[in-house]
Design a protein around this motif. Structure first.
Motif, short mmCIF file in Angstrom:
data_model
loop_
_atom_site.label_atom_id
_atom_site.label_comp_id
_atom_site.label_asym_id
_atom_site.label_seq_id
_atom_site.Cartn_x
_atom_site.Cartn_y
_atom_site.Cartn_z
N THR A 188 -4.16 -17.79 -14.16
CA THR A 188 -3.54 -16.42 -13.53
C THR A 188 -2.03 -16.28 -14.38
O THR A 188 -1.25 -15.35 -14.05
CB THR A 188 -3.27 -16.44 -12.08
OG1 THR A 188 -2.66 -18.13 -11.88
CG2 THR A 188 -4.32 -16.26 -11.32
N GLU A 189 -1.78 -16.94 -15.32
CA GLU A 189 -0.54 -16.81 -16.14
C GLU A 189 -0.65 -16.01 -17.28
O GLU A 189 -0.05 -15.16 -17.74
CB GLU A 189 -0.02 -18.21 -16.79
CG GLU A 189 0.95 -19.03 -15.94
CD GLU A 189 0.29 -19.88 -14.80
OE1 GLU A 189 0.82 -20.09 -13.54
OE2 GLU A 189 -0.94 -20.25 -14.79
N VAL A 190 -2.17 -15.74 -17.60
CA VAL A 190 -2.32 -14.98 -18.76
C VAL A 190 -1.85 -13.44 -18.42
O VAL A 190 -1.10 -12.85 -19.41
CB VAL A 190 -3.85 -15.08 -19.03
CG1 VAL A 190 -4.14 -13.77 -20.11
CG2 VAL A 190 -4.28 -16.23 -19.53
N PRO A 191 -2.21 -12.70 -17.32
CA PRO A 191 -1.60 -11.38 -17.13
C PRO A 191 -0.17 -11.26 -17.02
O PRO A 191 0.28 -10.03 -17.02
CB PRO A 191 -2.46 -10.74 -15.93
CG PRO A 191 -2.63 -12.35 -14.97
CD PRO A 191 -2.95 -13.27 -16.24
N LEU A 192 0.58 -12.15 -17.04
CA LEU A 192 2.04 -12.12 -17.10
C LEU A 192 2.41 -11.93 -18.76
O LEU A 192 3.73 -11.68 -18.88
CB LEU A 192 2.77 -13.45 -16.53
CG LEU A 192 2.41 -13.83 -14.82
CD1 LEU A 192 3.08 -14.88 -14.57
CD2 LEU A 192 2.75 -12.32 -14.34
N LEU A 193 1.53 -12.06 -19.48
CA LEU A 193 1.66 -12.19 -21.12
C LEU A 193 0.83 -11.03 -21.68
O LEU A 193 0.91 -10.42 -22.64
CB LEU A 193 1.61 -13.50 -21.71
CG LEU A 193 2.62 -14.41 -21.34
CD1 LEU A 193 2.24 -15.75 -22.14
CD2 LEU A 193 3.98 -14.00 -21.66
N LEU A 194 -0.32 -10.77 -21.01
CA LEU A 194 -1.18 -9.95 -21.70
C LEU A 194 -1.89 -8.74 -20.64
O LEU A 194 -2.17 -9.12 -19.58
CB LEU A 194 -2.42 -10.69 -22.23
CG LEU A 194 -3.50 -10.19 -22.97
CD1 LEU A 194 -3.16 -9.79 -24.28
CD2 LEU A 194 -5.02 -10.96 -22.91
N GLY A 195 -1.71 -7.62 -21.12
CA GLY A 195 -1.91 -6.31 -20.34
C GLY A 195 -3.22 -5.65 -20.69
O GLY A 195 -3.74 -6.18 -21.71
N PRO A 196 -3.83 -4.93 -19.90
CA PRO A 196 -5.29 -4.04 -20.02
C PRO A 196 -5.04 -3.49 -21.52
O PRO A 196 -6.21 -3.33 -21.96
CB PRO A 196 -5.54 -3.56 -19.03
CG PRO A 196 -4.11 -3.09 -18.36
CD PRO A 196 -3.27 -4.27 -18.62
N ASN A 197 -4.05 -3.19 -21.90
CA ASN A 197 -4.06 -2.09 -23.38
C ASN A 197 -3.79 -2.94 -24.37
O ASN A 197 -3.41 -2.37 -25.47
CB ASN A 197 -3.07 -1.03 -22.78
CG ASN A 197 -3.42 0.02 -21.75
OD1 ASN A 197 -4.50 0.17 -21.51
ND2 ASN A 197 -2.57 0.37 -20.98
N ASP A 198 -3.60 -4.37 -24.19
CA ASP A 198 -3.15 -5.00 -25.29
C ASP A 198 -4.30 -5.51 -26.43
O ASP A 198 -4.10 -5.67 -27.50
CB ASP A 198 -2.44 -6.35 -24.74
CG ASP A 198 -1.10 -5.86 -24.53
OD1 ASP A 198 -0.68 -4.94 -24.62
OD2 ASP A 198 -0.44 -6.63 -23.32
N LEU A 199 -5.41 -5.42 -25.69
CA LEU A 199 -6.47 -5.66 -26.82
C LEU A 199 -7.66 -4.35 -26.70
O LEU A 199 -7.57 -3.49 -25.99
CB LEU A 199 -7.38 -6.76 -26.10
CG LEU A 199 -6.68 -8.00 -26.02
CD1 LEU A 199 -7.51 -8.98 -25.38
CD2 LEU A 199 -6.50 -8.74 -27.23
N ASP A 200 -8.13 -4.26 -27.75
CA ASP A 200 -9.25 -3.21 -28.14
C ASP A 200 -10.58 -3.65 -27.57
O ASP A 200 -11.62 -3.53 -28.20
CB ASP A 200 -9.50 -2.97 -29.46
CG ASP A 200 -8.06 -2.18 -30.40
OD1 ASP A 200 -7.44 -1.60 -29.37
OD2 ASP A 200 -7.90 -2.29 -31.47
N ALA A 201 -10.54 -4.09 -26.09
CA ALA A 201 -11.59 -4.44 -25.63
C ALA A 201 -11.42 -4.71 -24.10
O ALA A 201 -10.24 -4.88 -23.88
CB ALA A 201 -12.37 -5.64 -26.09
#
Length: 219
Positions: A188-201
Motif C-alpha cells: 500500500t506504499e506503492v500507490p503513494l509513488l506510482l499512479g495508474p498513468n505512470d506505466l504503459d500497462a
C-alpha cells in the motif's frame, strides 16, 4: 449499511490514503450515504516480515477490539500482514481478503503474466495466488527487490518526492520489460509513488481494490 472496522497503521500514510479512497469511491450525495468506519491506526504492530508471530497476536487483538466496538466487517490495507489473517478471522467477523481481490482484479485485465511490486512477505502471498488463478507471476530480480524495499521504507519516512517516484516507475517498467502485461501494486506504499498513468500497462492497485470491495460489502 454495515460498519467497517479497519486494521491500519502499517504504515500510517498508506492507511490515511486508503481512507481517502474509501470516501472517494463511495457513491454519496450527503454525509449519511457514507460508510461508518471504526479505525485502529496502530503503527506499533510488530514487523510483519521479521516478527510474524507477534504481529498475528497484535492483529488478533485489534480485530477483537474493533468487533467489540461495533464493527461488522473487517479490512486491512496492508498486503504483507495478510499472512497473519488467521488471527484476524478468529475475531469471528467477515474479513475482506485483499490478496484474493487484487489477484481477481489483475486477472480481469486479461494479461497472462502479472508483475508484482510487493515486500518479500507480499510476494510470498501473491505468487501462489496468481499461479492458482492460472496466471504467471513476474517478480523483481534480487537487486531490484532490494531497491523496492528501500523505497517502501522511504515512503514510511515521509519521502515521496520526484526522485522516489521515478525509481518506482523504473521498477514497474522492469516488470513490464520482463514480460508482465499488468502490474500489481501489492504494497500500500506503492500507490503513494506510482499512479495508474505512470506505466504503459494496467496497474492493479491493491489499496483501491480493497476500498472498492469495502464499499460493495458494507453498502
Amino acid at each position: 449499511m454495515k460498519t467497517l472496522g479497519v486494521l491500519g497503521g502499517m504504515g500510517p500514510a498508506a492507511t490515511v490514503a486508503f481512507l481517502a479512497r474509501l470516501q472517494a469511491l463511495t457513491p454519496a450525495t450527503g454525509d449519511a450515504d457514507h460508510i461508518r468506519v471504526l479505525m485502529d491506526l496502530n503503527p506499533h504492530v510488530p514487523d510483519r516480515n521479521t516478527r510474524p508471530g507477534e504481529a498475528e497476536v497484535e492483529l488478533g487483538a485489534m480485530a477483537r477490539r474493533l468487533a467489540a466496538a461495533g464493527a461488522e466487517v473487517l479490512a486491512m490495507p496492508c498486503n504483507t500482514a495478510h499472512a497473519q489473517a488467521a488471527g484476524i478471522r478468529a475475531a469471528g467477523l467477515p474479513f475482506i481478503d485483499m490478496i484474493a481481490a487484487t489477484t481477481a482484479a489483475a486477472k480481469a485485465t486479461g494479461a497472462a503474466a502479472i508483475g508484482v511490486l510487493a515486500t518479500g512477505g507480499g510476494r510470498a502471498l501473491y505468487a501462489p495466488a496468481l499461479t492458482a488463478a492460472g496466471l504467471m507471476p513476474v517478480l523483481l530480480k534480487e537487486a531490484d527487490q532490494e531497491r523496492f524495499m528501500a523505497l517502501v521504507y522511504a515512503v514510511k519516512a515521509g519521502d515521496v518526492g520526484p526522485d522516489r517516484r521515478a525509481e518506482m516507475r523504473a521498477l514497474g517498467q522492469a516488470l513490464l520489460d520482463a514480460g508482465a502485461g499488468t502490474v500489481i501494486a501489492g504494497c500500500t506504499e506503492v500507490p503513494l509513488l506510482l499512479g495508474p498513468n505512470d506505466l504503459d500497462a494496467p496497474l492493479a492497485d491493491s489499496a483501491e481494490v480493497l476500498a472498492r470491495a469495502c464499499v460493495e460489502m458494507c453498502r
